[in-house]
Design a protein around this motif. Structure first.
Motif, PDB file in Angstrom:
ATOM      1  N   TRP A   1      11.624   9.886  -2.329  1.00  0.00           N
ATOM      2  CA  TRP A   1      10.223  10.159  -2.000  1.00  0.00           C
ATOM      3  C   TRP A   1      10.141  10.758  -0.597  1.00  0.00           C
TER       4      TRP A   1
ATOM      5  N   TYR B   1       8.563   4.460   7.519  1.00  0.00           N
ATOM      6  CA  TYR B   1       7.193   4.957   7.358  1.00  0.00           C
ATOM      7  C   TYR B   1       6.197   3.949   7.910  1.00  0.00           C
TER       8      TYR B   1
ATOM      9  N   ARG C   1       2.508   1.734  -3.354  1.00  0.00           N
ATOM     10  CA  ARG C   1       1.542   2.233  -4.344  1.00  0.00           C
ATOM     11  C   ARG C   1       1.387   3.747  -4.237  1.00  0.00           C
ATOM     12  N   GLN C   2       1.723   4.287  -3.084  1.00  0.00           N
ATOM     13  CA  GLN C   2       1.583   5.733  -2.885  1.00  0.00           C
ATOM     14  C   GLN C   2       2.777   6.503  -3.425  1.00  0.00           C
TER      15      GLN C   2
ATOM     16  N   GLY D   1       0.832  -1.207   0.000  1.00  0.00           N
ATOM     17  CA  GLY D   1       0.000   0.000   0.000  1.00  0.00           C
ATOM     18  C   GLY D   1       0.862   1.250   0.000  1.00  0.00           C
ATOM     19  N   LEU D   2       1.937   1.205   0.719  1.00  0.00           N
ATOM     20  CA  LEU D   2       2.821   2.362   0.783  1.00  0.00           C
ATOM     21  C   LEU D   2       3.545   2.557  -0.539  1.00  0.00           C
TER      22      LEU D   2
ATOM     23  N   PRO E   1       4.735   8.405  -5.798  1.00  0.00           N
ATOM     24  CA  PRO E   1       4.400   9.096  -7.048  1.00  0.00           C
ATOM     25  C   PRO E   1       5.412   8.798  -8.138  1.00  0.00           C
TER      26      PRO E   1
ATOM     27  N   PRO F   1       4.601   9.592   2.876  1.00  0.00           N
ATOM     28  CA  PRO F   1       3.200   9.973   2.961  1.00  0.00           C
ATOM     29  C   PRO F   1       3.051  11.394   3.484  1.00  0.00           C
TER      30      PRO F   1
END
Length: 108
Positions: A100, A30, A14-15, A11-12, A17, A103
């Motif tokens: 990155w 994270y 996928r975040q 899930g992370l 960018p 989040p």
DNA sequence: CGAATGACCAAGC
DNA sequence: GGCTTGGCCATTC
């Protein structure tokens, strides 16, 4: 596989960018696992198709080619380059630029 | 439960 | 600058 952390890792990832990358240790942080980098990397071993695993690299800004067919490594680099990421002469990425930020709740 | 694994990380040589 | 060692964590056998 009922990997709970795996799904969280996925899930992370996928975040992340496009045009940016994250290290295993970063993702682990994270996920509230300061030393779970290995677990993150291990989770990627199952690399689901819906996860941009190519945006996940090691702390040195290099693609992890640990006992994997070079095709996958070359593919990963190609995908990152397609997103605007430039590799160095040694196939290394400038983490200072493409790293990155994590989040929204995670700030620098 | 104990041992083994894994796409890691940092430090040492 | 590249290889080796120890450590850390979760999952699997």
């Amino acid at each position: 596989m009922d990997g709970r952390f795996f799904e969280r890792v996925y899930g992370l990832v996928r975040q992340i960018p496009s045009g940016q990358v994250a290290t295993y240790g970063q993702l682990a942080l994270y996920l509230d696992y300061p030393h779970g980098a290995r677990t993150v990397g291990w989770a990627m071993r199952g690399c689901p198709a819906d996860v941009p695993w190519h945006r996940v690299i090691n702390a040195r800004g290099r693609i992890s080619a640990h006992g994997r067919p070079p095709d996958e490594v070359v593919l990963q680099q190609a995908l990152l380059e397609a997103e605007g990421i430039v590799f160095g002469p040694d196939g290394q990425i400038d983490l200072r630029t493409y790293r990155w930020a994590g989040p929204a709740w995670s700030m620098e």
